[in-house]
Design a protein around this motif. Structure first.
Motif, PDB file in Angstrom:
ATOM      1  N   UNK A   1      14.629  -2.356  45.899  1.00 28.21           N
ATOM      2  CA  UNK A   1      13.493  -2.893  45.769  1.00 28.21           C
ATOM      3  C   UNK A   1      13.357  -2.659  44.113  1.00 28.21           C
ATOM      4  N   UNK A   2      13.839  -1.651  43.383  1.00 27.72           N
ATOM      5  CA  UNK A   2      14.007  -1.345  42.261  1.00 27.72           C
ATOM      6  C   UNK A   2      14.758  -2.584  41.285  1.00 27.72           C
ATOM      7  N   UNK A   3      15.983  -3.013  42.053  1.00 28.45           N
ATOM      8  CA  UNK A   3      16.643  -3.761  41.293  1.00 28.45           C
ATOM      9  C   UNK A   3      16.005  -5.335  41.329  1.00 28.45           C
ATOM     10  N   UNK A   4      15.228  -5.448  42.324  1.00 23.62           N
ATOM     11  CA  UNK A   4      14.271  -6.525  42.529  1.00 23.62           C
ATOM     12  C   UNK A   4      13.104  -6.597  41.384  1.00 23.62           C
ATOM     13  N   UNK A   5      12.701  -5.592  41.178  1.00 28.07           N
ATOM     14  CA  UNK A   5      11.622  -5.439  39.863  1.00 28.07           C
ATOM     15  C   UNK A   5      12.380  -5.353  38.522  1.00 28.07           C
ATOM     16  N   UNK A   6      13.212  -4.779  38.353  1.00 26.14           N
ATOM     17  CA  UNK A   6      14.168  -4.974  36.946  1.00 26.14           C
ATOM     18  C   UNK A   6      14.440  -6.346  36.792  1.00 26.14           C
ATOM     19  N   UNK A   7      14.670  -7.186  37.926  1.00 22.77           N
ATOM     20  CA  UNK A   7      15.026  -8.643  37.753  1.00 22.77           C
ATOM     21  C   UNK A   7      13.777  -9.472  37.483  1.00 22.77           C
ATOM     22  N   UNK A   8      12.823  -8.852  37.941  1.00 23.81           N
ATOM     23  CA  UNK A   8      11.528  -9.552  37.543  1.00 23.81           C
ATOM     24  C   UNK A   8      11.094  -9.300  36.190  1.00 23.81           C
ATOM     25  N   UNK A   9      11.329  -8.136  35.538  1.00 24.25           N
ATOM     26  CA  UNK A   9      11.208  -7.935  34.246  1.00 24.25           C
ATOM     27  C   UNK A   9      12.153  -8.643  33.293  1.00 24.25           C
ATOM     28  N   UNK A  10      13.416  -8.768  33.778  1.00 24.83           N
ATOM     29  CA  UNK A  10      14.390  -9.660  32.981  1.00 24.83           C
ATOM     30  C   UNK A  10      13.802 -11.190  32.889  1.00 24.83           C
ATOM     31  N   UNK A  11      13.131 -11.745  33.957  1.00 20.94           N
ATOM     32  CA  UNK A  11      12.960 -13.056  33.919  1.00 20.94           C
ATOM     33  C   UNK A  11      11.484 -13.167  33.269  1.00 20.94           C
TER      34      UNK A  11
END
Length: 325
Positions: free
Chosen positions: A86-96
């Motif tokens: 879930x953290x990796x998904x959240x960080x991906x959201x920040x990158x996008x």
């Protein structure tokens, strides 16, 4: 917003006074010799930056090792794996979110190069001081043809976007009765997120710094898209906290993490809000957990996020390296 597809090359604009991507610098053989030295110096700076950032990340774990071990002992590996995903998904959201802003300002990047610039640069948040992530992203972005002022603008726009969406998530998930006072901040945040206001502030800052103005102003469509990605990131962060603290339910976990993060982000000098976010999280979790369990959850959350940062930076670096081979 017109962004290149994964199969198309990104259109980059060189900064004023810099050669366009792929063009040799003027000056003949002397410039060629300088060009050979520059990559070596940049690599040394980059590796030095990574070494210092990783050192502070390791120190953040070692400084509270006993408490971390106790907290992790209460968690299953399945819960930790789910939390990390879930953290990796959240960080991906920040990158996008960041990539959307950068593209709207005139520098669209393909996903893999964008991930490398963002995730590797973000390791700088573990170094005391607020400047390291933006300096790293400016340097990494410049190698892809992104002007430094544009990288800096995208970086600093992330903060009001994340704070605004974080406070909105807090208000919706944790209840109007306890956090209704956040309504007082909504008008101010709406003004700060208006593209006309943002463009005026950026233009003023660049004039004060005697820099060229941005070629393309931020648009309302770009801002709304960035806000959407930021909201998706908060949902993923809430899932991360729910895996390690399911007692209050998923909705409560989303709001608890958003509020603690917003309180932690205002401490620019402390690496990644270390300590402040944990204290805030313990206070927010108090209605659902006793103090000892809340501390263990806060520390576990911190460690999982550190690991997530390292995983994202490592994977992004490997993917970008393969693209360049």
């Amino acid at each position: 917003m017109n962004e290149p597809t994964a199969d198309e090359p990104a259109a980059h604009e060189p900064a004023a006074g810099e050669p366009a991507a792929g063009e040799p610098a003027a000056g003949g053989g002397g410039a060629e010799a300088v060009g050979r030295r520059r990559p070596v110096g940049r690599r040394l700076i980059r590796y030095g930056f990574l070494a210092v950032a990783l050192g502070f990340g390791v120190y953040a774990v070692a400084a509270q090792w006993d408490a971390v071990v106790a907290g992790f002992a209460k968690l299953s590996w399945q819960a930790l794996a789910g939390s990390l995903a879930a953290v990796v998904a959240a960080l991906l959201g920040a990158m996008l979110t960041w990539r959307t802003l950068l593209a709207d300002l005139g520098s669209p990047l393909r996903p893999r190069p964008a991930a490398k610039v963002f995730f590797v640069g973000q390791l700088g948040k573990y170094i005391p001081g607020a400047v390291w992530p933006v300096l790293a992203q400016m340097e990494l972005g410049r190698e892809l043809g992104v002007p430094r002022p544009r990288s800096a603008a995208a970086f600093f726009l992330m903060m009001p976007i994340q704070i605004a969406t974080g406070l909105l998530v807090t208000l919706v998930t944790l209840g109007w009765d306890r956090y209704g006072w956040l309504l007082l901040l909504i008008p101010l945040l709406l003004v700060l997120l208006e593209p006309k206001v943002i463009n005026a502030v950026i233009g003023y800052a660049l004039r004060r710094l005697k820099r060229e103005p941005l070629e393309r102003p931020l648009t309302r469509r770009g801002m709304l898209t960035a806000l959407g990605w930021a909201l998706a990131g908060w949902l993923a962060y809430g899932v991360h906290l729910y895996f390690v603290a399911p007692q209050g339910g998923l909705i409560f976990a989303i709001g608890a993490f958003a509020l603690s993060w917003c309180l932690g982000i205002v401490t620019f000098v402390i690496p990644a809000g270390a300590g402040v976010r944990e204290l805030a999280m313990v206070a927010v979790l108090a209605p659902q957990l006793d103090a000892g369990a809340a501390i263990a959850v806060a520390l576990s959350s911190r460690i999982v996020i550190i690991v997530g940062d390292l995983v994202c930076a490592g994977l992004a670096g490997i993917a970008a390296r393969r693209d360049s081979v």
